[in-house]
Design a protein around this motif. Structure first.
Motif, PDB file in Angstrom:
ATOM      1  N   GLU A 115       3.695  10.009   0.943  1.00  0.00           N
ATOM      2  CA  GLU A 115       3.001   9.071   1.811  1.00  0.00           C
ATOM      3  C   GLU A 115       2.045   8.181   1.002  1.00  0.00           C
ATOM      4  O   GLU A 115       1.983   6.961   1.189  1.00  0.00           O
ATOM      5  N   ALA A 116       1.334   8.815   0.073  1.00  0.00           N
ATOM      6  CA  ALA A 116       0.357   8.079  -0.730  1.00  0.00           C
ATOM      7  C   ALA A 116       1.034   7.026  -1.607  1.00  0.00           C
ATOM      8  O   ALA A 116       0.615   5.859  -1.638  1.00  0.00           O
ATOM      9  N   THR A 117       2.099   7.409  -2.302  1.00  0.00           N
ATOM     10  CA  THR A 117       2.759   6.455  -3.195  1.00  0.00           C
ATOM     11  C   THR A 117       3.537   5.417  -2.385  1.00  0.00           C
ATOM     12  O   THR A 117       3.507   4.234  -2.702  1.00  0.00           O
ATOM     13  N   GLY A 118       4.221   5.891  -1.352  1.00  0.00           N
ATOM     14  CA  GLY A 118       4.994   4.967  -0.536  1.00  0.00           C
ATOM     15  C   GLY A 118       4.116   3.899   0.095  1.00  0.00           C
ATOM     16  O   GLY A 118       4.497   2.728   0.166  1.00  0.00           O
ATOM     17  N   SER A 119       2.940   4.300   0.521  1.00  0.00           N
ATOM     18  CA  SER A 119       2.081   3.328   1.208  1.00  0.00           C
ATOM     19  C   SER A 119       1.594   2.255   0.233  1.00  0.00           C
ATOM     20  O   SER A 119       1.245   1.157   0.635  1.00  0.00           O
ATOM     21  N   ILE A 120       1.583   2.574  -1.039  1.00  0.00           N
ATOM     22  CA  ILE A 120       1.223   1.543  -2.027  1.00  0.00           C
ATOM     23  C   ILE A 120       2.441   0.701  -2.372  1.00  0.00           C
ATOM     24  O   ILE A 120       2.427  -0.526  -2.274  1.00  0.00           O
TER      25      ILE A 120
END
Lengths: 158, 158
Positions: free
Chosen positions: B120-125
DNA sequence: TGTTTCTCCTACTAATCTTATAGGATTTAT
DNA sequence: ATAAATCCTATAAGATTAGTAGGAGAAACA
């Protein structure tokens, strides 16, 4: 994607962490419980031992136990051990930094800027969370389900 | 780590985005400017074209241009095109989801829970930032340096 | 002391992925 | 026509991954 080694390593550690810390855990028990090829698992547990995460007892009734408490085994450490850098570019890695071969101006690189943000986001999760957090979350997930299955067990009887 | 293809692809796109959008950009120009092997770059640009990010003009004075505006080319799309899933476990991938072979209870998996957070963290970036953001950040970085080099250029003369 | 049951260690292998390169077919401007 | 570009497929060397093989060494225990 994580390599099988990293994934198996994490699952094995989780399994060991759930057992009695005094009793050596056999490779074959982990292999069976987590569906990990036994010989492959051997090399993985050995790596974890050499890294100082596990300790072992040889001979009959031997096996593995954690050398350090579950709360101190970060996910990041295990991932790095098997898969190397967490960063997506060498120039944004904290533990394996290397400049890009042809990067003229690292300070002005837009790519570096963005992937440094990504590395920060993932690193801050993986280096903060530990084996213990896996166990805690697993318990929380199971509790949650058992709660919502029961009929309104909100307030326990006095 | 990103593959060379992904990295080269991003750098090539960045280069193209900086050029006049009406004039076809030659593979050889990108190859030279970004130190990417020409033949290798050819296959990369072709991939980007097939994915609908670039358009090409064949023949003499041909070359590549963006098919869609830089602000719509997300980093995530390019990374996925060359390197596949952004997630570290198949079971937490949005675009390439697959259950783990032996996972008995995906809902109760502590590993999944944690790596879903990472994803979620990487995807959201990566899915929020675009080619345009690379350019913007690069300009910002350069401006910042030039400002701090000059003597107090804070307020321009009236 | 000998057997069993574990870990420990190294080497090997098959398959896949990465990072290209090769060679030409096709297209277009001049 | 020719030059200059993309397009396309095949190939290949090297690295990595996901194991397997075969035993050496250590400890328990009979």
């Amino acid at each position: 994607m994580l390599s099988k080694k990293a994934k198996y390593g994490l699952k094995a550690l989780e399994y060991i962490a759930k057992q009695d810390p005094k009793t050596p855990v056999h490779t074959s028990a982990i292999s069976l419980a987590e569906s990990i090829p036994r010989k492959f698992l051997e090399t993985i547990l050995l790596d974890l031992k050499h890294d100082g995460i596990l300790k072992s007892k040889q001979g009959k009734n031997g096996g593995y136990n954690l050398l350090i408490p579950p709360s101190e085994v970060t996910i990041g450490r295990v991932v790095r051990l098997f898969d190397g850098p967490i960063a997506l570019l060498p120039c944004v890695s904290s533990n394996y930094y290397e400049p890009c071969e042809d990067c003229e101006n690292e300070a002005f690189c837009g790519l570096k800027n963005i992937f440094s943000e990504v590395r920060e986001a993932t690193g801050s999760i993986l280096d903060k969370l530990s084996l213990n957090d896996i166990l805690i979350r697993e318990r929380a997930l199971k509790k949650k389900t058992s709660n919502s299955t029961k009929a309104k067990p909100r307030s326990p009887k006095k």
